[in-house]
Design an enzyme around this catalytic site. Structure first.
Site, PDB file in Angstrom:
ATOM      1  N   THR A  18       0.122  -7.325   7.609  1.00 50.36           N
ATOM      2  CA  THR A  18       0.615  -6.167   8.363  1.00 50.36           C
ATOM      3  C   THR A  18      -0.303  -4.964   8.178  1.00 50.36           C
ATOM      4  O   THR A  18      -0.277  -4.046   8.985  1.00 50.36           O
ATOM      5  CB  THR A  18       2.035  -5.802   7.890  1.00 50.36           C
ATOM      6  OG1 THR A  18       2.050  -5.848   6.458  1.00 50.36           O
ATOM      7  CG2 THR A  18       3.075  -6.758   8.433  1.00 50.36           C
ATOM      8  N   ASP A  19      -1.125  -4.965   7.108  1.00 53.18           N
ATOM      9  CA  ASP A  19      -1.889  -3.726   6.823  1.00 53.18           C
ATOM     10  C   ASP A  19      -2.878  -3.375   7.929  1.00 53.18           C
ATOM     11  O   ASP A  19      -2.949  -2.234   8.366  1.00 53.18           O
ATOM     12  CB  ASP A  19      -2.536  -3.736   5.419  1.00 53.18           C
ATOM     13  CG  ASP A  19      -3.546  -4.828   5.148  1.00 53.18           C
ATOM     14  OD1 ASP A  19      -3.687  -5.750   5.993  1.00 53.18           O
ATOM     15  OD2 ASP A  19      -4.204  -4.774   4.082  1.00 53.18           O
ATOM     16  N   SER A 107      -6.296 -10.107  -5.775  1.00 59.34           N
ATOM     17  CA  SER A 107      -7.160  -8.942  -5.551  1.00 59.34           C
ATOM     18  C   SER A 107      -8.089  -8.611  -6.710  1.00 59.34           C
ATOM     19  O   SER A 107      -8.202  -7.450  -7.127  1.00 59.34           O
ATOM     20  CB  SER A 107      -6.325  -7.703  -5.188  1.00 59.34           C
ATOM     21  OG  SER A 107      -5.769  -7.859  -3.929  1.00 59.34           O
ATOM     22  N   SER A 109     -11.148  -8.553  -6.361  1.00 60.14           N
ATOM     23  CA  SER A 109     -12.204  -7.706  -5.787  1.00 60.14           C
ATOM     24  C   SER A 109     -11.762  -6.246  -5.726  1.00 60.14           C
ATOM     25  O   SER A 109     -12.552  -5.347  -6.015  1.00 60.14           O
ATOM     26  CB  SER A 109     -12.619  -8.222  -4.412  1.00 60.14           C
ATOM     27  OG  SER A 109     -11.507  -8.301  -3.566  1.00 60.14           O
ATOM     28  N   ASP A 153      -4.943  -3.667  -0.728  1.00 61.10           N
ATOM     29  CA  ASP A 153      -5.257  -4.053  -2.101  1.00 61.10           C
ATOM     30  C   ASP A 153      -5.795  -2.872  -2.911  1.00 61.10           C
ATOM     31  O   ASP A 153      -5.408  -2.656  -4.067  1.00 61.10           O
ATOM     32  CB  ASP A 153      -6.292  -5.182  -2.109  1.00 61.10           C
ATOM     33  CG  ASP A 153      -5.884  -6.336  -1.219  1.00 61.10           C
ATOM     34  OD1 ASP A 153      -4.685  -6.480  -0.957  1.00 61.10           O
ATOM     35  OD2 ASP A 153      -6.771  -7.090  -0.791  1.00 61.10           O
TER      36      ASP A 153
HETATM   37  C1  GLA Z   1      -5.979  -9.782   1.833  1.00 60.50           C
HETATM   38  C2  GLA Z   1      -6.564  -8.466   2.332  1.00 60.50           C
HETATM   39  C3  GLA Z   1      -5.473  -7.413   2.540  1.00 60.50           C
HETATM   40  C4  GLA Z   1      -4.331  -7.972   3.376  1.00 60.50           C
HETATM   41  C5  GLA Z   1      -3.877  -9.327   2.837  1.00 60.50           C
HETATM   42  C6  GLA Z   1      -2.835  -9.968   3.700  1.00 60.50           C
HETATM   43  O1  GLA Z   1      -5.470  -9.608   0.548  1.00 60.50           O
HETATM   44  O2  GLA Z   1      -7.503  -7.976   1.416  1.00 60.50           O
HETATM   45  O3  GLA Z   1      -6.032  -6.275   3.134  1.00 60.50           O
HETATM   46  O4  GLA Z   1      -4.675  -8.047   4.732  1.00 60.50           O
HETATM   47  O5  GLA Z   1      -4.961 -10.224   2.702  1.00 60.50           O
HETATM   48  O6  GLA Z   1      -1.656  -9.255   3.676  1.00 60.50           O
END
Ligand code: GLA
Length: 363
Positions: A18-19, A107, A109, A153
């Site tokens: 959704t971001d 996350s 990264s 993230d």
């Molecule tokens: C990864 C991306 C985020 C987001 C998610 C899914 O983690 O880095 O920005 O789009 O996927 O919600």
């Protein structure tokens, strides 16, 4: 004097993909994080080393360019983004140490870029605002590394508070700390160890599909379609894939709002069906799950978890399961048995602790 900052990985409680649709997300920081220790040096070079990587990288501060493909690009990308904003950088030594599993959708990264950005900001006395730090860390990943991610993230790693989930409106970047007290429940994080096969290409495809759907519907982003307008929006789309993507984004935004309402009301058990509905939507409509992720969710639900879903970008990585604490061992054992039956690799698990965002450590 060297400066040390630690920035955490994150689990996304709900609000997947959704971001980049200007929608809502509800991540929280985990205990696992990355520490960056930085210091200036006088030879105009940048050296990046990591306890977890055998090969240190050293380059002149004014020569590095995007996209070399090295793990150190995440750190160099932060410096590159700072330089693009007019910061005059000296030579730097950057030492990284991390306990965020890589490639698990937690996350690692974001933890890396946020630890480096906050440490360099403090070392050089830049006093970047919260929005600037977010812009620098996003640019490092999007523009330097070339990962088309959506910003959730980095926001989670920078701004989370212990004991809370971070409700973010990704259009305005307004955030709200929502108390997240698990009480006698446990949120199990199960790393399926499934490889993110083709994850980058598939992520990009979802992102482009969502943008195409928004254009066909004449709105700036899918965020602008709400649950009441969903059916008529679906009828206006000419492609089944775009209809599925749109249905996931619209219903997922709605689930984030319902989850926030349940947390505010202290009704933790209400989260269960929302998490599971999110997984079903990612499995059937957005199609970003996979055999190991579906198997872990089914095994958790099969032994009475209140709810379970894949978390993160998809195609591998982690599943979260909301379980009564007294049943956590049984729930994990059920996943292990199901994985062994299907000859999947051995899953790893931990109980999530909603933790604080990036912070300074004693040098
Ligand atoms: C990864 C991306 C985020 C987001 C998610 C899914 O983690 O880095 O920005 O789009 O996927 O919600």
């Amino acid at each position: 004097m060297p400066v040390r900052w630690r920035a955490p990985g994150r689990v996304n409680l709900i609000g997947e993909h959704t971001d980049y649709n200007d929608g809502f997300v509800l991540p929280f920081a985990i205990e696992q994080g990355t520490t960056a220790t930085v210091d200036t040096r006088t030879d105009g070079r940048v050296a990046v080393a990591s306890t977890q990587r055998p090969e240190p990288v050293e380059v002149a501060v004014d020569t590095f360019r995007p996209g070399t493909g090295s793990w150190a690009d995440y750190a160099l990308g932060v410096l590159w983004a700072l330089r693009r904003r007019g910061v005059d950088l000296p030579g730097l030594t950057i030492s990284i140490d991390s306990d965020v599993p890589v490639g698990s959708g937690l996350s690692s990264s974001a933890a890396l870029v946020c630890s480096v950005a906050t440490a360099v900001d403090a070392l050089l006395g830049l006093e970047l605002s919260a929005d600037d730090l977010l812009a620098v860390t996003r640019s490092a990943e999007n523009d330097f590394v070339g990962a088309p991610t959506g910003g959730m993230d980095q926001l989670a790693s920078l701004r989370s508070e212990a004991g809370h989930a971070l409700f973010c409106d990704m259009r305005t970047l307004a955030t709200e700390q929502v108390p997240f007290d698990l009480g006698d429940l446990t949120l199990l994080v199960i790393d399926t160890r499934a490889e993110h096969r083709h994850a980058d290409g598939e992520y990009r495809r979802r992102r482009e599909g969502c943008e195409r759907a928004a254009r066909q519907l004449g709105v700036p982003a899918l965020r602008d379609i709400d649950a009441a307008g969903l059916q008529s929006a679906l009828a206006r789309l000419d492609d089944d894939e775009l209809r599925r993507f749109t249905r996931h984004i619209v219903t997922e935004n709605e689930r984030v709002l319902q989850t926030v309402a349940a947390l505010r009301a202290g009704e933790l058990a209400e989260l269960g069906p929302l998490l599971t509905a999110s997984h079903v939507s990612m499995r059937d409509d957005f199609r970003i799950t996979g055999p190991e992720l579906d198997c872990a969710v089914d095994a958790l639900l099969g032994v009475g978890a209140l709810g379970a879903r894949m978390t993160g970008g998809g195609f591998g990585g982690c599943v979260i399961g909301l379980v009564e604490t007294r049943t956590a061992d049984t729930a994990l054992a059920a996943v292990q048995t199901a994985f062994a039956d299907r000859a999947f690799g051995s899953p790893q698990a931990f109980a999530a602790v909603p933790s604080g965002g990036a912070h300074r450590l004693a040098s």
